[in-house]
Design a protein around this motif. Structure first.
Motif, mmCIF file in Angstrom:
data_model
loop_
_atom_site.group_PDB
_atom_site.id
_atom_site.type_symbol
_atom_site.label_atom_id
_atom_site.label_comp_id
_atom_site.label_asym_id
_atom_site.label_seq_id
_atom_site.Cartn_x
_atom_site.Cartn_y
_atom_site.Cartn_z
ATOM 1 N N ALA A 130 14.907 -34.052 -27.049
ATOM 2 C CA ALA A 130 15.598 -33.246 -28.060
ATOM 3 C C ALA A 130 16.968 -33.849 -28.363
ATOM 4 O O ALA A 130 17.446 -33.798 -29.501
ATOM 5 C CB ALA A 130 15.742 -31.805 -27.581
ATOM 6 N N GLY A 131 17.612 -34.419 -27.336
ATOM 7 C CA GLY A 131 18.896 -35.071 -27.550
ATOM 8 C C GLY A 131 18.792 -36.276 -28.458
ATOM 9 O O GLY A 131 19.639 -36.494 -29.339
ATOM 10 N N LEU A 132 17.742 -37.069 -28.276
ATOM 11 C CA LEU A 132 17.540 -38.221 -29.155
ATOM 12 C C LEU A 132 17.258 -37.778 -30.590
ATOM 13 O O LEU A 132 17.767 -38.364 -31.554
ATOM 14 C CB LEU A 132 16.377 -39.084 -28.651
ATOM 15 N N GLU A 133 16.464 -36.735 -30.727
ATOM 16 C CA GLU A 133 16.156 -36.248 -32.075
ATOM 17 C C GLU A 133 17.402 -35.658 -32.740
ATOM 18 O O GLU A 133 17.605 -35.813 -33.943
ATOM 19 C CB GLU A 133 15.039 -35.203 -32.000
ATOM 20 N N ALA A 134 18.244 -34.988 -31.942
ATOM 21 C CA ALA A 134 19.491 -34.441 -32.487
ATOM 22 C C ALA A 134 20.439 -35.566 -32.912
ATOM 23 O O ALA A 134 21.132 -35.463 -33.924
ATOM 24 C CB ALA A 134 20.169 -33.551 -31.446
ATOM 25 N N ALA A 135 20.449 -36.642 -32.149
ATOM 26 C CA ALA A 135 21.286 -37.793 -32.510
ATOM 27 C C ALA A 135 20.804 -38.412 -33.819
ATOM 28 O O ALA A 135 21.608 -38.789 -34.678
ATOM 29 C CB ALA A 135 21.251 -38.831 -31.395
ATOM 30 N N LYS A 136 19.498 -38.491 -33.964
ATOM 31 C CA LYS A 136 18.926 -39.034 -35.191
ATOM 32 C C LYS A 136 19.297 -38.176 -36.399
ATOM 33 O O LYS A 136 19.571 -38.686 -37.500
ATOM 34 C CB LYS A 136 17.408 -39.117 -35.052
ATOM 35 N N ALA A 137 19.338 -36.854 -36.196
ATOM 36 C CA ALA A 137 19.695 -35.951 -37.292
ATOM 37 C C ALA A 137 21.161 -36.091 -37.674
ATOM 38 O O ALA A 137 21.527 -35.891 -38.836
ATOM 39 C CB ALA A 137 19.400 -34.504 -36.884
ATOM 40 N N GLU A 138 22.010 -36.433 -36.706
ATOM 41 C CA GLU A 138 23.445 -36.553 -36.976
ATOM 42 C C GLU A 138 23.847 -37.938 -37.463
ATOM 43 O O GLU A 138 24.742 -38.068 -38.297
ATOM 44 C CB GLU A 138 24.235 -36.213 -35.712
ATOM 45 N N ALA A 139 23.205 -38.966 -36.941
ATOM 46 C CA ALA A 139 23.532 -40.345 -37.320
ATOM 47 C C ALA A 139 22.288 -40.969 -37.945
ATOM 48 O O ALA A 139 21.299 -41.228 -37.254
ATOM 49 C CB ALA A 139 23.994 -41.137 -36.102
ATOM 50 N N SER A 140 22.320 -41.203 -39.223
ATOM 51 C CA SER A 140 21.124 -41.607 -39.965
ATOM 52 C C SER A 140 20.583 -42.970 -39.555
ATOM 53 O O SER A 140 19.421 -43.285 -39.842
ATOM 54 C CB SER A 140 21.434 -41.622 -41.475
ATOM 55 N N ASN A 141 21.384 -43.778 -38.891
ATOM 56 C CA ASN A 141 20.903 -45.105 -38.497
ATOM 57 C C ASN A 141 20.185 -45.117 -37.148
ATOM 58 O O ASN A 141 19.719 -46.155 -36.698
ATOM 59 C CB ASN A 141 22.065 -46.108 -38.463
ATOM 60 N N VAL A 142 20.087 -43.946 -36.496
ATOM 61 C CA VAL A 142 19.406 -43.874 -35.205
ATOM 62 C C VAL A 142 17.893 -43.918 -35.410
ATOM 63 O O VAL A 142 17.332 -43.164 -36.199
ATOM 64 C CB VAL A 142 19.796 -42.596 -34.433
ATOM 65 N N ASP A 143 17.243 -44.812 -34.694
ATOM 66 C CA ASP A 143 15.787 -44.942 -34.701
ATOM 67 C C ASP A 143 15.315 -44.613 -33.294
ATOM 68 O O ASP A 143 15.509 -45.389 -32.358
ATOM 69 C CB ASP A 143 15.410 -46.379 -35.079
ATOM 70 N N ALA A 144 14.730 -43.422 -33.099
ATOM 71 C CA ALA A 144 14.382 -42.941 -31.763
ATOM 72 C C ALA A 144 12.910 -43.142 -31.441
ATOM 73 O O ALA A 144 12.040 -42.960 -32.289
ATOM 74 C CB ALA A 144 14.739 -41.460 -31.642
ATOM 75 N N LYS A 145 12.643 -43.535 -30.205
ATOM 76 C CA LYS A 145 11.266 -43.666 -29.745
ATOM 77 C C LYS A 145 11.235 -43.409 -28.244
ATOM 78 O O LYS A 145 12.269 -43.409 -27.578
ATOM 79 C CB LYS A 145 10.686 -45.031 -30.061
ATOM 80 N N TYR A 146 10.039 -43.176 -27.711
ATOM 81 C CA TYR A 146 9.915 -42.919 -26.284
ATOM 82 C C TYR A 146 8.632 -43.531 -25.744
ATOM 83 O O TYR A 146 7.706 -43.871 -26.485
ATOM 84 C CB TYR A 146 9.906 -41.415 -25.986
ATOM 85 N N VAL A 147 8.563 -43.664 -24.435
ATOM 86 C CA VAL A 147 7.323 -43.959 -23.738
ATOM 87 C C VAL A 147 7.296 -43.051 -22.513
ATOM 88 O O VAL A 147 8.326 -42.834 -21.862
ATOM 89 C CB VAL A 147 7.226 -45.447 -23.335
ATOM 90 N N ALA A 148 6.134 -42.480 -22.217
ATOM 91 C CA ALA A 148 6.009 -41.562 -21.090
ATOM 92 C C ALA A 148 5.435 -42.269 -19.879
ATOM 93 O O ALA A 148 4.515 -43.077 -19.984
ATOM 94 C CB ALA A 148 5.118 -40.375 -21.469
ATOM 95 N N SER A 149 5.981 -41.967 -18.720
ATOM 96 C CA SER A 149 5.493 -42.542 -17.464
ATOM 97 C C SER A 149 4.452 -41.614 -16.848
ATOM 98 O O SER A 149 4.674 -40.420 -16.722
ATOM 99 C CB SER A 149 6.653 -42.705 -16.479
ATOM 100 N N SER A 150 3.331 -42.199 -16.428
ATOM 101 C CA SER A 150 2.317 -41.399 -15.744
ATOM 102 C C SER A 150 2.510 -41.430 -14.237
ATOM 103 O O SER A 150 1.954 -40.604 -13.518
ATOM 104 C CB SER A 150 0.906 -41.893 -16.092
ATOM 105 N N SER A 151 3.325 -42.380 -13.751
ATOM 106 C CA SER A 151 3.656 -42.459 -12.332
ATOM 107 C C SER A 151 4.947 -43.260 -12.187
ATOM 108 O O SER A 151 5.422 -43.876 -13.152
ATOM 109 C CB SER A 151 2.535 -43.145 -11.540
ATOM 110 N N GLU A 152 5.499 -43.292 -10.975
ATOM 111 C CA GLU A 152 6.728 -44.042 -10.739
ATOM 112 C C GLU A 152 6.533 -45.534 -10.989
ATOM 113 O O GLU A 152 7.484 -46.247 -11.317
ATOM 114 C CB GLU A 152 7.231 -43.810 -9.311
ATOM 115 N N ALA A 153 5.308 -46.017 -10.847
ATOM 116 C CA ALA A 153 5.029 -47.437 -11.081
ATOM 117 C C ALA A 153 5.262 -47.836 -12.533
ATOM 118 O O ALA A 153 5.377 -49.036 -12.840
ATOM 119 C CB ALA A 153 3.586 -47.748 -10.684
#
Length: 362
Positions: A65-88
């Motif tokens: 939500a913080g990344l999405e809020a940053a994107k809403a405030e600063a138009s040049n922000v390009d947000a993406k994520y990757v989810a971990s299924s384990s610590e590895a």
């Protein structure tokens, strides 16, 4: 379980819910774009979650939500994520974003501390951030939280609201980001006993012995149910799970109790993140990860430096931690108790009431 850094780690790993993307163990993970421009001036903000994904109703969800809020405030922000299924998956996820030349690489959670420190040392030209941990690397911006302060208020509230004279808490794992909540909660109950002459007991955690009840999981809702049923059978009518998605099992037990059991949620306001259980959430111990992440990303997108020291520490004073509203319990919580909690918050901010935990940020 890898070691974490004692006093430098302050808050809870929350995990659970749905994993929306998975990083295969040992393989470069796939990333999930969330919009944003591909212009030359784009600021690529890339997040590696802890296990559980961004829909955990708690910790990872707050950071995203913080990344999405940053994107809403600063138009040049390009947000993406990757989810971990384990610590590895931590290191492959972080390295993937280094390869993609992300401008800001966010690690979510104290258990990612070692992986982040290692990859950041190898990638000195990349800017990293981490929630609930710190690093010796100057290119890692730490975001930490004095969660024990807000949990202290929750403990005082629970002691003042209980009808049975017993309240409870349990954790996902016995690690500092979890036990800091439990320490604060325990001390808040004890402070109520001391100042009001009550004898409310805490089930599930003994601060002096640093020993209590743990689910050994942040995703097992059935385990959350069984632990909660045991705590309730011991007389507790208010339960604070510090266990991510496991805590949804606690919420279900409370839901099925026809008003006999209530829950204190953690991280995100439960009435917003898990609305179906709003009627059982007395309040939430909020850790404002969203705002901390947003501010860091917006600063970076504007070209401002993100200094590893002092980094960011969320407190009651700067609204980095706090209690959510009482929501559907608002008319049930005595006005005098509300006033006492407001006064207690002011006293903690002023330093006249000290709230301590071995896991508090140094």
């Amino acid at each position: 379980m890898r070691p974490v850094r004692g006093k430098r780690i302050v808050a809870i790993l929350a995990a659970g819910g749905l994993t929306l993307a998975a990083a295969a163990c040992g393989d470069a993970p796939e990333d999930s774009p969330a919009g944003g421009s591909s212009a030359a001036a784009a600021y690529k903000a890339c997040m590696v979650t802890d296990t559980g994904g961004i829909d955990d109703k708690s910790f990872n969800a707050s950071a995203w939500a913080g990344l999405e809020a940053a994107k809403a405030e600063a138009s040049n922000v390009d947000a993406k994520y990757v989810a971990s299924s384990s610590e590895a998956d931590y290191e492959p996820g972080l390295r993937s974003f280094v390869t993609q030349k992300c401008n800001f690489i966010l690690a979510v959670g104290g258990l990612m501390g070692d992986a982040t420190t290692k990859v950041a040392k190898e990638s000195a030209d990349s800017q990293f951030g981490i929630v609930d941990s710190t690093s010796g690397n100057t290119n890692v911006f730490p975001m930490q939280f004095a969660t024990q302060q807000a949990a202290f208020l929750a403990g005082y509230l629970a002691a003042g609201y209980t009808k049975t004279g017993k309240v409870a808490t349990y954790g996902g794992l016995k690690i500092p980001p979890v036990t800091i909540f439990m320490d604060g909660f325990y001390d808040g109950v004890e402070y109520h006993n001391k100042t009001k002459g009550t004898k409310v007991a805490v089930v599930g955690w003994d601060k002096a012995k640093q020993n209590g009840t743990f689910a050994e999981s942040f995703v097992d809702q059935n385990k959350g149910k069984s632990i909660t049923q045991t705590l309730v059978s011991q007389g507790a009518d208010i339960v604070m799970p510090v266990a991510g998605g496991t805590g949804l099992g606690t919420a279900q037990v409370a839901k099925d109790s026809a008003g006999k059991t209530s829950v204190i949620w953690v991280d995100q306001d439960g009435c917003k993140s898990a609305e179906q259980y709003c009627d059982v959430f007395l309040t939430t111990v909020v850790k404002n990860i969203e705002e901390a992440v947003k501010e860091a990303v917006v600063k970076g997108a504007k070209g401002e430096a993100l200094a590893a020291s002092p980094g960011y520490v969320g407190t009651l004073e700067n609204n980095g931690v706090g209690l959510a509203g009482y929501n559907q319990f608002d008319s049930k919580v005595d006005a005098a108790l509300k006033a006492e909690i407001d006064k207690l918050k002011a006293d903690i901010v002023a330093g006249t009431v000290k709230v301590e935990s071995a896991s508090a940020p140094a």
